[in-house]
Enzyme design. Structure first.
Site, PDB file in Angstrom:
ATOM      1  N   ASN A 181       0.740  -7.131  10.069  1.00 45.77           N
ATOM      2  CA  ASN A 181       1.070  -7.324   8.621  1.00 45.77           C
ATOM      3  C   ASN A 181       0.810  -8.604   8.407  1.00 45.77           C
ATOM      4  O   ASN A 181       1.659  -9.581   8.437  1.00 45.77           O
ATOM      5  CB  ASN A 181       2.695  -6.747   8.093  1.00 45.77           C
ATOM      6  N   LYS A 192       3.425 -10.592  10.435  1.00 44.19           N
ATOM      7  CA  LYS A 192       4.567 -10.164  11.141  1.00 44.19           C
ATOM      8  C   LYS A 192       3.820  -9.038  11.954  1.00 44.19           C
ATOM      9  O   LYS A 192       2.929  -8.323  11.616  1.00 44.19           O
ATOM     10  CB  LYS A 192       5.143  -9.051   9.978  1.00 44.19           C
ATOM     11  N   ARG A 194      -1.444  -3.219   8.318  1.00 46.33           N
ATOM     12  CA  ARG A 194      -1.227  -2.849   6.695  1.00 46.33           C
ATOM     13  C   ARG A 194      -2.288  -3.491   5.971  1.00 46.33           C
ATOM     14  O   ARG A 194      -2.519  -4.830   5.961  1.00 46.33           O
ATOM     15  CB  ARG A 194      -0.009  -3.506   6.763  1.00 46.33           C
ATOM     16  N   HIS A 239       3.699  -0.016  -1.953  1.00 47.49           N
ATOM     17  CA  HIS A 239       4.832   0.503  -0.919  1.00 47.49           C
ATOM     18  C   HIS A 239       4.517   1.770  -0.477  1.00 47.49           C
ATOM     19  O   HIS A 239       5.435   2.486  -0.404  1.00 47.49           O
ATOM     20  CB  HIS A 239       6.158   0.249  -1.855  1.00 47.49           C
ATOM     21  N   GLY A 255      13.653  -3.572  -2.956  1.00 53.83           N
ATOM     22  CA  GLY A 255      13.814  -5.073  -1.838  1.00 53.83           C
ATOM     23  C   GLY A 255      13.527  -6.128  -2.902  1.00 53.83           C
ATOM     24  O   GLY A 255      13.939  -5.843  -4.072  1.00 53.83           O
ATOM     25  N   ARG A 276       9.905 -11.036  -9.964  1.00 54.03           N
ATOM     26  CA  ARG A 276       8.962 -10.413 -10.880  1.00 54.03           C
ATOM     27  C   ARG A 276       9.438  -9.503 -12.185  1.00 54.03           C
ATOM     28  O   ARG A 276      10.506  -8.939 -11.904  1.00 54.03           O
ATOM     29  CB  ARG A 276       7.897  -9.259 -10.204  1.00 54.03           C
ATOM     30  N   ARG A 283      22.962 -10.110  -2.922  1.00 53.90           N
ATOM     31  CA  ARG A 283      24.327 -10.483  -2.386  1.00 53.90           C
ATOM     32  C   ARG A 283      24.792 -11.881  -2.974  1.00 53.90           C
ATOM     33  O   ARG A 283      26.046 -11.823  -3.364  1.00 53.90           O
ATOM     34  CB  ARG A 283      24.083 -10.990  -0.865  1.00 53.90           C
ATOM     35  N   GLU A 328       8.284   0.809   7.553  1.00 52.25           N
ATOM     36  CA  GLU A 328       7.155   0.917   7.248  1.00 52.25           C
ATOM     37  C   GLU A 328       6.166   0.517   8.488  1.00 52.25           C
ATOM     38  O   GLU A 328       5.027   1.023   8.795  1.00 52.25           O
ATOM     39  CB  GLU A 328       6.580  -0.484   6.174  1.00 52.25           C
TER      40      GLU A 328
HETATM   41  P1  AMP Z   1      13.251  -6.452   1.395  1.00 53.08           P
HETATM   42  O1  AMP Z   1      12.356  -7.183   0.277  1.00 53.08           O
HETATM   43  O2  AMP Z   1      13.481  -4.969   1.514  1.00 53.08           O
HETATM   44  O3  AMP Z   1      13.437  -7.207   2.897  1.00 53.08           O
HETATM   45  O4  AMP Z   1      14.642  -6.739   0.733  1.00 53.08           O
HETATM   46  C1  AMP Z   1      15.151  -8.140   0.413  1.00 53.08           C
HETATM   47  C2  AMP Z   1      16.370  -8.232  -0.386  1.00 53.08           C
HETATM   48  O5  AMP Z   1      17.306  -7.483   0.065  1.00 53.08           O
HETATM   49  C3  AMP Z   1      17.063  -9.664  -0.446  1.00 53.08           C
HETATM   50  O6  AMP Z   1      16.659 -10.447  -1.350  1.00 53.08           O
HETATM   51  C4  AMP Z   1      18.441  -9.173  -0.745  1.00 53.08           C
HETATM   52  O7  AMP Z   1      18.644  -9.363  -2.364  1.00 53.08           O
HETATM   53  C5  AMP Z   1      18.741  -7.841  -0.714  1.00 53.08           C
HETATM   54  N1  AMP Z   1      19.659  -7.616   0.519  1.00 53.08           N
HETATM   55  C6  AMP Z   1      19.583  -7.773   1.858  1.00 53.08           C
HETATM   56  N2  AMP Z   1      20.765  -7.503   2.491  1.00 53.08           N
HETATM   57  C7  AMP Z   1      21.589  -7.499   1.126  1.00 53.08           C
HETATM   58  C8  AMP Z   1      23.065  -6.927   1.448  1.00 53.08           C
HETATM   59  N3  AMP Z   1      23.805  -6.849   2.425  1.00 53.08           N
HETATM   60  N4  AMP Z   1      23.689  -6.758   0.109  1.00 53.08           N
HETATM   61  C9  AMP Z   1      22.964  -6.699  -0.816  1.00 53.08           C
HETATM   62  N5  AMP Z   1      21.677  -6.953  -1.047  1.00 53.08           N
HETATM   63  C10 AMP Z   1      20.870  -7.297   0.224  1.00 53.08           C
END
Ligand code: AMP
Length: 405
Positions: A10, A17, A95, A184, A214, A245, A288, A388
């Site tokens: 990716n 990655k 990807r 996605h 995400g 965004r 978080r 993915e």
């Molecule tokens: P992704 O783009 O799928 O990797 O998601 C990243 C986002 O997931 C981060 O910016 C966080 O906002 C959220 N995230 C990850 N772990 C947690 C958690 N334990 N609780 C709440 N949000 C989380």
């Protein structure tokens, strides 16, 4: 010896990655990440997963370009006896973010395919060039090996014209290929299929709303395994409130910022893609941290959360109407898989639609796909961790196995 390994790449503008998988049991042999390619100190983190332990190794050194980065990755893999020259390597799966209308399926890459991915650069200027560089570099390393492109947009090519077309002048839209492509896609495909499995049904028999939440976020309406609508559009900017965004907005905001605010198109582009969404609303894009601030009584974070949830609910309602009958709503990606308060807030008040979340089930932490709705609920609510890389590896391996069969 049958080749059963697939390397998944990716490639981003300054990062790569990667995961090496053994497709006999879908196990991971190694995973890693190269960041800051082209900067003074690039960083490679490599984790071999064979032999029980998961001891990571890190390298910090200048890697001028993707070729240098991939050569460093190849060295690390070779040090674990997993070198790219191994006859066990069946293919490399890439990807590729934008496949336009032409690429509806994973595709073995040849010169014509690479040309077409290049032709799509104007509609994916941030992503496709990096993907192309990754492909060319991998081809140089293993010219004899099948390289497969798995497109983020492919799953959404089943959208009907009523969902895919903007209400724009048709001639202008067609001339510039302006329409809704969605992104996605590998995640929406994987999660909708897994959700059907969780319900013990065939994908053809279920209608699912997938919420991929995400840092980037998108929703999709999937009828019988086929996508019929999704929230991202020409680019990943449309739709839900995301980490950085804005998602949906009156397009006239852009004219206003240009004419009245004196901002350039590039400044507005950066504002909407990088400085808006949760980070624009409250200064944080990590859910978080936002929850922590809300718990401490922070009003700004609370409003950002409300705006995020309001938009999410609107999409659940919209896709409910698009599908007519909904069997499941599935939450996935960093926020969707981990943030119980987001899942609860998104569904509260939708009982009349058959949607509810069981508090105890919702608060369980797990890496497994699971249901979080009470038994009486008409619509299942699920948490389905996305994968993915596995989906790319599966699609890549299926394609090259078919060719060799
Ligand atoms: P992704 O783009 O799928 O990797 O998601 C990243 C986002 O997931 C981060 O910016 C966080 O906002 C959220 N995230 C990850 N772990 C947690 C958690 N334990 N609780 C709440 N949000 C989380």
């Amino acid at each position: 010896m049958t080749a059963t390994r697939v390397l998944v790449l990716n490639s981003g503008s300054s990062s790569v990655k990667y995961q090496l998988l053994d497709m006999r049991d879908s196990s991971r042999l190694a995973v890693g990440l190269v960041e800051r390619i082209g900067e003074e100190t690039s960083r490679l983190k490599h984790t071999p997963l064979t032999g029980g332990g998961a001891e990571s190794r890190e390298r910090e050194e200048p890697m001028a370009d993707h070729e240098a980065a991939l050569r460093a990755v190849a060295d690390e893999l070779a040090a674990d006896g997993l070198g790219l020259d191994s006859p066990e390597l069946a293919a490399i799966g890439h990807r590729v973010v934008h496949g336009g209308l032409k690429f509806t399926e994973p595709t073995v890459i040849d010169d014509a395919v690479l040309k077409e991915i290049e032709r799509l650069v104007p509609v994916a200027p941030l992503h496709n060039p990096a993907n192309i560089t990754g492909i060319r570099t991998a081809q140089a390393l293993r010219p004899d090996l099948p390289q497969v492109a798995v497109f983020d947009t492919a799953f959404h090519t089943t959208m009907p014209e009523s969902a895919a077309r903007y209400a724009l002048d048709v001639k202008t839209a067609d001339e510039h290929r302006v329409r809704r492509y969605g992104f996605h896609g590998t995640s929406h495909a994987y999660v909708s299929r897994k959700t059907a499995q969780l319900l013990g049904k065939a994908p053809e028999d279920v209608n699912v709303i997938v919420l991929h939440l995400g840092n980037g976020a998108s929703a999709s309406a999937v009828r019988g395994g086929r996508c019929v609508d999704t929230s991202m559009g020409l680019t990943p900017l449309e739709g839900l409130v995301m980490g950085t965004r804005s998602g949906d907005m009156d397009p006239a905001v852009i004219f206003h910022l240009a004419r009245v605010g004196g901002m350039s198109i590039d400044e507005i582009d950066i504002l909407l893609n990088k400085k808006s969404g949760l980070i624009g609303l409250c200064g944080d894009n990590d859910m978080r941290e936002i929850r922590r601030r809300i718990d401490a009584g922070d009003q700004e974070a609370a409003l950002a959360f409300e705006i995020y949830i309001h938009r999410l609910k609107k999409y659940i309602g919209a896709y409910y109407a698009v599908l007519g009958r909904v069997d499941a709503v599935a939450f996935t990606a960093g926020v969707g898989e981990n943030a119980a308060p987001v899942r609860e807030a998104a569904v509260v008040g939708l009982e009349e639609l058959g949607l509810a979340v069981d508090g105890a089930l919702n608060s369980v932490r797990s890496d497994e796909a699971r249901l979080i709705s009470p038994e009486y609920a008409r619509v299942a609510v699920a948490v389905v961790p996305t994968d993915e890389e596995l989906e790319i590896a599966d699609q890549t391996y299926a394609l090259v196995s078919d060719r060799n069969a």
